[in-house]
Design a protein around this motif. Structure first.
Motif, PDB file in Angstrom:
ATOM      1  N   VAL A  82      -0.981  47.918 107.936  1.00  0.00           N
ATOM      2  CA  VAL A  82      -2.055  48.658 108.260  1.00  0.00           C
ATOM      3  C   VAL A  82      -3.209  47.831 108.728  1.00  0.00           C
ATOM      4  CG1 VAL A  82      -4.179  49.983 107.055  1.00  0.00           C
ATOM      5  CG2 VAL A  82      -1.812  50.459 106.350  1.00  0.00           C
ATOM      6  N   SER A  83      -3.263  46.466 108.009  1.00  0.00           N
ATOM      7  CA  SER A  83      -4.409  45.601 108.521  1.00  0.00           C
ATOM      8  C   SER A  83      -4.158  45.214 110.210  1.00  0.00           C
ATOM      9  CB  SER A  83      -4.196  44.283 107.812  1.00  0.00           C
ATOM     10  OG  SER A  83      -2.911  43.616 107.870  1.00  0.00           O
ATOM     11  N   LYS A  86      -5.915  48.763 111.674  1.00  0.00           N
ATOM     12  CA  LYS A  86      -7.405  49.078 111.509  1.00  0.00           C
ATOM     13  C   LYS A  86      -8.256  48.621 112.906  1.00  0.00           C
ATOM     14  CE  LYS A  86      -7.483  49.255 106.340  1.00  0.00           C
ATOM     15  NZ  LYS A  86      -7.774  48.670 105.109  1.00  0.00           N
ATOM     16  N   ASN A 269     -18.693  48.981 110.642  1.00  0.00           N
ATOM     17  CA  ASN A 269     -17.338  48.981 109.897  1.00  0.00           C
ATOM     18  C   ASN A 269     -16.372  47.671 110.396  1.00  0.00           C
ATOM     19  OD1 ASN A 269     -16.908  51.665 108.583  1.00  0.00           O
ATOM     20  ND2 ASN A 269     -17.901  52.228 110.511  1.00  0.00           N
ATOM     21  N   ASN A 272     -14.853  45.967 107.350  1.00  0.00           N
ATOM     22  CA  ASN A 272     -13.810  46.603 106.642  1.00  0.00           C
ATOM     23  C   ASN A 272     -12.649  46.770 107.326  1.00  0.00           C
ATOM     24  OD1 ASN A 272     -15.421  46.752 104.118  1.00  0.00           O
ATOM     25  ND2 ASN A 272     -16.424  48.828 105.007  1.00  0.00           N
ATOM     26  N   LEU A 273     -12.709  46.810 108.686  1.00  0.00           N
ATOM     27  CA  LEU A 273     -11.784  47.156 109.434  1.00  0.00           C
ATOM     28  C   LEU A 273     -10.799  46.062 110.325  1.00  0.00           C
ATOM     29  CD1 LEU A 273     -12.669  50.597 111.225  1.00  0.00           C
ATOM     30  CD2 LEU A 273     -11.477  50.339 109.348  1.00  0.00           C
TER      31      LEU A 273
END
Length: 288
Positions: A82-83, A86, A269, A272-273
């Motif tokens: 996921v990292s 994102k 964001n 966080n992303l």
């Protein structure tokens, strides 16, 4: 333990840039850049440049007996988790304005004017599509992001240097387009002015994108985030604020509101992303 000196690191990075650009001329054949034989020749050139650059990085890593493997410093060992995805979502948010235009034009996936056969299958599988959305993002990010940052990092340059200075090689590599444009436009004084303006503009936005892509590479420690984001940016093209005069007042308000909103949401964001992968996944060797 042996180390790479600053002058050697920059000399190697200049070599990467020259190798990548020189391939366009070594494998050059007559024709337009969108002619199939020309595309194939250029794809061959950048593929060779990528393998040569990777071999140089591997040799240097072995020569200085680095703790990390060549695959690790090139961002090839991080799992596609996921990292890594994102940052692509973050990039999509930045393009909220252009996406709103596509929404009102019914051009987004599953809308009336979107065709998977035409817009995905035929476009992506065409030579132009493979060049723009696969080969160019992959080879450019590999050479100008992974290879260059890997070498400069072994010379102990700071993170700020890797993020803000290393992309200049990427921008400089695009300046050779000035000569091509100058020749195509008739080699006049006006052609020279137009070619220089076009190349300087391209240098500016490729450098801006380079800052972003370099940050993603260093922060996540993986080649894939900058590749995915590069490919998406190529799909979207440079944002166009014009051409909305025919729209209703409501549509104009929404569209022109989405452009700054996308930037605000992007900034909000950003942290966080762009989180680095978990320690269990190895983390990012560059973000320490």
């Amino acid at each position: 333990m042996p180390t790479i000196t600053a002058w050697l690191a920059n000399l190697v990075c200049i070599g990467f840039t020259l190798i990548y650009v020189a391939g366009f001329y070594i494998f050059r054949i007559p024709g337009n850049r969108n002619d199939p034989p020309v595309i194939l020749a250029r794809m061959k050139a950048v593929t060779v440049a990528s393998f040569v650059s990777a071999s140089v990085v591997w040799y240097l890593v072995q020569a200085i007996e680095a703790e990390e493997s060549a695959a690790t410093v090139l961002g090839l060992t991080q799992p596609l988790e996921v990292s890594c995805l994102k940052p692509l979502l973050l990039t999509v948010i930045l393009f909220l304005g252009p996406l709103s235009v596509m929404f009102f034009d019914q051009e987004l996936p599953f809308q009336k004017c979107f065709s998977f056969k035409r817009d995905v299958k035929m476009n992506l599988l065409s030579l132009i599509g493979q060049r723009n959305y696969v080969v160019a993002p992959l080879t450019e990010e590999f050479v100008f992001r992974a290879c260059i940052i890997a070498v400069l990092n072994q010379a102990h340059y700071s993170k700020n240097y890797l993020i803000f200075i290393s992309p200049l090689y990427f921008g400089i590599a695009h300046l050779h387009h000035a000569l091509d444009n100058y020749n195509k436009m008739g080699r006049t004084r006006q052609a020279l002015q137009q070619a220089l303006f076009s190349s300087l503009f391209q240098f500016a936005y490729t450098t801006l994108f380079g800052w972003y892509a370099s940050y993603l590479f260093i922060r996540v420690g993986s080649l894939w985030p900058p590749v995915f984001c590069h490919s998406f940016c190529n799909v979207m093209g440079f944002p166009d604020l014009g051409g909305n005069h025919h729209r209703s007042t409501v549509q104009k308000l929404i569209i022109y509101g989405c452009f700054p909103l996308g930037i605000v949401l992007f900034v909000h964001n950003f942290g966080n992303l762009t989180q680095p992968p978990s320690a269990a996944a190895g983390g990012s060797m560059y973000w320490k």
